[in-house]
Design an enzyme around this catalytic site. Sequence first.
Site, PDB file in Angstrom:
ATOM      1  N   ARG A 240       0.839  -1.198   0.000  1.00 35.37           N
ATOM      2  CA  ARG A 240       0.000   0.000   0.000  1.00 35.37           C
ATOM      3  C   ARG A 240       0.870   1.241   0.000  1.00 35.37           C
ATOM      4  O   ARG A 240       1.902   1.268   0.684  1.00 35.37           O
ATOM      5  CB  ARG A 240      -0.852   0.065   1.281  1.00 35.37           C
ATOM      6  CG  ARG A 240      -2.195  -0.585   1.201  1.00 35.37           C
ATOM      7  CD  ARG A 240      -3.123   0.095   0.204  1.00 35.37           C
ATOM      8  NE  ARG A 240      -4.361  -0.630   0.144  1.00 35.37           N
ATOM      9  CZ  ARG A 240      -4.561  -1.761  -0.544  1.00 35.37           C
ATOM     10  NH1 ARG A 240      -3.608  -2.270  -1.289  1.00 35.37           N
ATOM     11  NH2 ARG A 240      -5.726  -2.377  -0.525  1.00 35.37           N
ATOM     12  N   GLU A 269      -2.296   7.942  -4.655  1.00 38.18           N
ATOM     13  CA  GLU A 269      -2.762   7.371  -5.933  1.00 38.18           C
ATOM     14  C   GLU A 269      -4.054   8.060  -6.377  1.00 38.18           C
ATOM     15  O   GLU A 269      -4.897   8.348  -5.529  1.00 38.18           O
ATOM     16  CB  GLU A 269      -3.074   5.883  -5.736  1.00 38.18           C
ATOM     17  CG  GLU A 269      -1.852   5.033  -5.602  1.00 38.18           C
ATOM     18  CD  GLU A 269      -2.198   3.587  -5.279  1.00 38.18           C
ATOM     19  OE1 GLU A 269      -1.362   2.935  -4.671  1.00 38.18           O
ATOM     20  OE2 GLU A 269      -3.308   3.141  -5.616  1.00 38.18           O
ATOM     21  N   HIS A 287      -0.613   0.231  -9.578  1.00 40.64           N
ATOM     22  CA  HIS A 287      -1.365  -0.596  -8.630  1.00 40.64           C
ATOM     23  C   HIS A 287      -2.038  -1.785  -9.339  1.00 40.64           C
ATOM     24  O   HIS A 287      -3.272  -1.893  -9.355  1.00 40.64           O
ATOM     25  CB  HIS A 287      -2.398   0.253  -7.877  1.00 40.64           C
ATOM     26  CG  HIS A 287      -2.824  -0.370  -6.576  1.00 40.64           C
ATOM     27  ND1 HIS A 287      -3.205   0.359  -5.487  1.00 40.64           N
ATOM     28  CD2 HIS A 287      -2.928  -1.671  -6.204  1.00 40.64           C
ATOM     29  CE1 HIS A 287      -3.538  -0.456  -4.502  1.00 40.64           C
ATOM     30  NE2 HIS A 287      -3.380  -1.705  -4.911  1.00 40.64           N
TER      31      HIS A 287
HETATM   32  C1  GLV Z   1      -4.882  -4.561  -3.732  1.00 42.10           C
HETATM   33  O1  GLV Z   1      -4.149  -3.676  -3.485  1.00 42.10           O
HETATM   34  C2  GLV Z   1      -5.596  -5.319  -2.745  1.00 42.10           C
HETATM   35  O2  GLV Z   1      -5.603  -4.952  -1.562  1.00 42.10           O
HETATM   36  O3  GLV Z   1      -6.192  -6.328  -3.123  1.00 42.10           O
END
Ligand code: GLV
Length: 338
Positions: A240, A269, A287
């Site tokens: 994250r 983001e 991401h």
């Molecule tokens: C992606 O970042 C997730 O948490 O699945």
Amino acid sequence: MTGKPRVWVSRPTFPEIIARLDEHFAVTSEPQEVRFSPAELAARLADQDAAIVGLKEHIGAAEIAGATRLRIVANLGVGYDNLDVAALTAAGVAVSNTADVLNESVADYAWAMLLGAARRIGAAERWLRAGHWHATEFTGWLGMDVRGRTLGILGMGRIGQAIARRAVGFGMDVIYHNRSPLPASLEHACQARYVDKPQLLAASDFLVLVLPLTAQSRHAIGAPELAQMKPTAVLVNVARGGIVDDAALAAALASGGLAAAALDVFEREPQVHPALLALDNVLLSPHIASASHATRRAMTALAVDNVLALFGHGPHAGRPPTILNPTVLVAAGAVPHP
Ligand code: GLV
């Protein structure tokens, strides 16, 4: 109640999978990706019985204040820092995530990023596309080998373990830090050794972050931690944004404090810190660690399963398979929807 309960799907997914809801629900799916304001989210949720949402939907007490019928928020992601689980639980709303179905895809992607940063693939490709390849230099584009190096993993949940298992094939020594050490049998399966965080920072040649974002893990890697890492080390974040202080990382990469980084996630983001964008020794992606054809479908199917189950339908009727706050089922007497 008359009519079918309503479910809102906040983003375009896979219509054939969402269609499994049609028998029992009136489904509203957003036709395109939208960043909803808190007020827009509250308006969307107000008359829904269920919602399938993505990581950009931040939902807490304010967003559900008027959503008196809402019974479940199913998150399309394993991480759920976008959801205030305490507030949703207090309101009797179930919360589910997409645990496990993405472990192997994210582990693959972490390795793709690690190797991409080690061998400078992003920068080399930009250079080639820019038309700079006129002669192959024997000593050009030198990168780092991984064999014999130390892989550090911060956060040793199931994704971290899947990353560690792959390291055996790359001939790496694996160390990890986690809130608590793994049971010996799992450590053995991963060929990984528990160390404290300062040791992890100091010894890792490649450090992969796979921990959830919480109040405690925010800026777990900031300027003080980066200063403890080897200047030859590579940092990989597939977890994250917010776990890393992006400005501090950019400063370390620019000053030679760290050799390279690979980032799939960012503090703000979809905005990326301009100082990172200006650097060639950082590999960046939008991401997408779980974005394989099969895995994004599996994540959607799991979110649908959770919604169906909460309303007493499907193979998991009454037991949403990846519910995060099962106390709401007890509180509600696990009564299927009328
Ligand atoms: C992606 O970042 C997730 O948490 O699945």
